[in-house]
Motif scaffolding. Structure first.
Motif, PDB file in Angstrom:
ATOM      1  N   THR A  36       0.848  -1.183   0.000  1.00 29.24           N
ATOM      2  CA  THR A  36       0.000   0.000   0.000  1.00 29.24           C
ATOM      3  C   THR A  36       0.884   1.233   0.000  1.00 29.24           C
ATOM      4  O   THR A  36       1.838   1.311   0.780  1.00 29.24           O
ATOM      5  N   ALA A  46      -3.212   3.586  -2.806  1.00 33.29           N
ATOM      6  CA  ALA A  46      -3.408   2.427  -3.682  1.00 33.29           C
ATOM      7  C   ALA A  46      -2.820   1.187  -3.017  1.00 33.29           C
ATOM      8  O   ALA A  46      -1.735   1.244  -2.435  1.00 33.29           O
ATOM      9  N   VAL A  48      -1.961  -2.931  -3.916  1.00 30.26           N
ATOM     10  CA  VAL A  48      -1.814  -3.913  -4.987  1.00 30.26           C
ATOM     11  C   VAL A  48      -1.446  -5.262  -4.384  1.00 30.26           C
ATOM     12  O   VAL A  48      -0.951  -5.352  -3.267  1.00 30.26           O
ATOM     13  N   LEU A  54      -4.134  -3.925  -8.955  1.00 30.65           N
ATOM     14  CA  LEU A  54      -4.795  -3.029  -8.008  1.00 30.65           C
ATOM     15  C   LEU A  54      -5.884  -3.788  -7.251  1.00 30.65           C
ATOM     16  O   LEU A  54      -6.773  -4.382  -7.853  1.00 30.65           O
ATOM     17  N   LEU A  57      -8.315   1.063  -3.672  1.00 36.92           N
ATOM     18  CA  LEU A  57      -8.046   2.447  -4.050  1.00 36.92           C
ATOM     19  C   LEU A  57      -8.909   3.342  -3.174  1.00 36.92           C
ATOM     20  O   LEU A  57     -10.125   3.162  -3.107  1.00 36.92           O
ATOM     21  N   THR A  79       0.796   6.462  -8.043  1.00 33.00           N
ATOM     22  CA  THR A  79       0.701   5.828  -6.732  1.00 33.00           C
ATOM     23  C   THR A  79       0.599   4.309  -6.873  1.00 33.00           C
ATOM     24  O   THR A  79       1.236   3.558  -6.129  1.00 33.00           O
ATOM     25  N   THR A  80      -0.173   3.849  -7.850  1.00 34.71           N
ATOM     26  CA  THR A  80      -0.303   2.413  -8.095  1.00 34.71           C
ATOM     27  C   THR A  80       1.026   1.827  -8.557  1.00 34.71           C
ATOM     28  O   THR A  80       1.418   0.732  -8.121  1.00 34.71           O
TER      29      THR A  80
END
Length: 148
Positions: A36, A46, A48, A54, A57, A79-80
């Motif tokens: 995160t 975000a 993953v 992802l 969110l 951010t992701t």
């Protein structure tokens, strides 16, 4: 079977069980990897999974007012990507202890561990085949085996 052979077989079985237990532990650790990351301004968070997909969110209440849509989308992407990089590093750290000393965990994950650069390079592109001249045909349906 002599006692020496029996002892060797027992030792091999014990080694196999230890290796299998270690593999199971690594698999559990890999399955639990997620990362995160929150954007520097704190407006986007975000999460993953280990492959960078992802899974979560979140937006701060004022994220929609702070950014125009295209800007917000860019913050989400950055951010992701940062979360995916963090998850990848966690994956490499998890794998490294169980790999041979000269194996690069990142290369292994990407499927390039024992390949040369020439083997990884995409094949040269071939020109597309020339189009058929459909003007010479009675109907495109003839290609399907149907008659008029």
């Amino acid at each position: 079977m002599t006692s020496d052979h029996r002892a060797q077989v027992e030792e091999l079985l014990a080694d196999y069980r230890r290796s299998r237990d270690q593999l199971a532990s690594v698999q559990r650790d890999l399955a639990g990897i997620s990362a995160t990351v929150t954007s520097p301004d704190g407006l986007v968070t975000a999460t993953v999974n280990r492959s960078g997909a992802l899974t979560g969110l979140q937006f701060a209440d004022n994220a929609y007012r702070a950014y125009r849509p295209a800007q917000l989308a860019e913050v989400v992407l950055r951010t992701t990507e940062a979360a995916a990089a963090k998850a990848a590093e966690d994956t490499y750290r998890t794998l490294a202890p169980v790999l041979p000393a000269d194996t690069d965990p990142a290369a292994l994950v990407h499927g390039t561990a024992d390949l040369t650069p020439d083997e990884i390079a995409p094949p040269p592109r071939r020109p597309p085949p020339e189009d058929d001249d459909f003007a010479l045909r009675d109907s495109w349906m003839d290609d399907l085996g149907r008659t008029r």
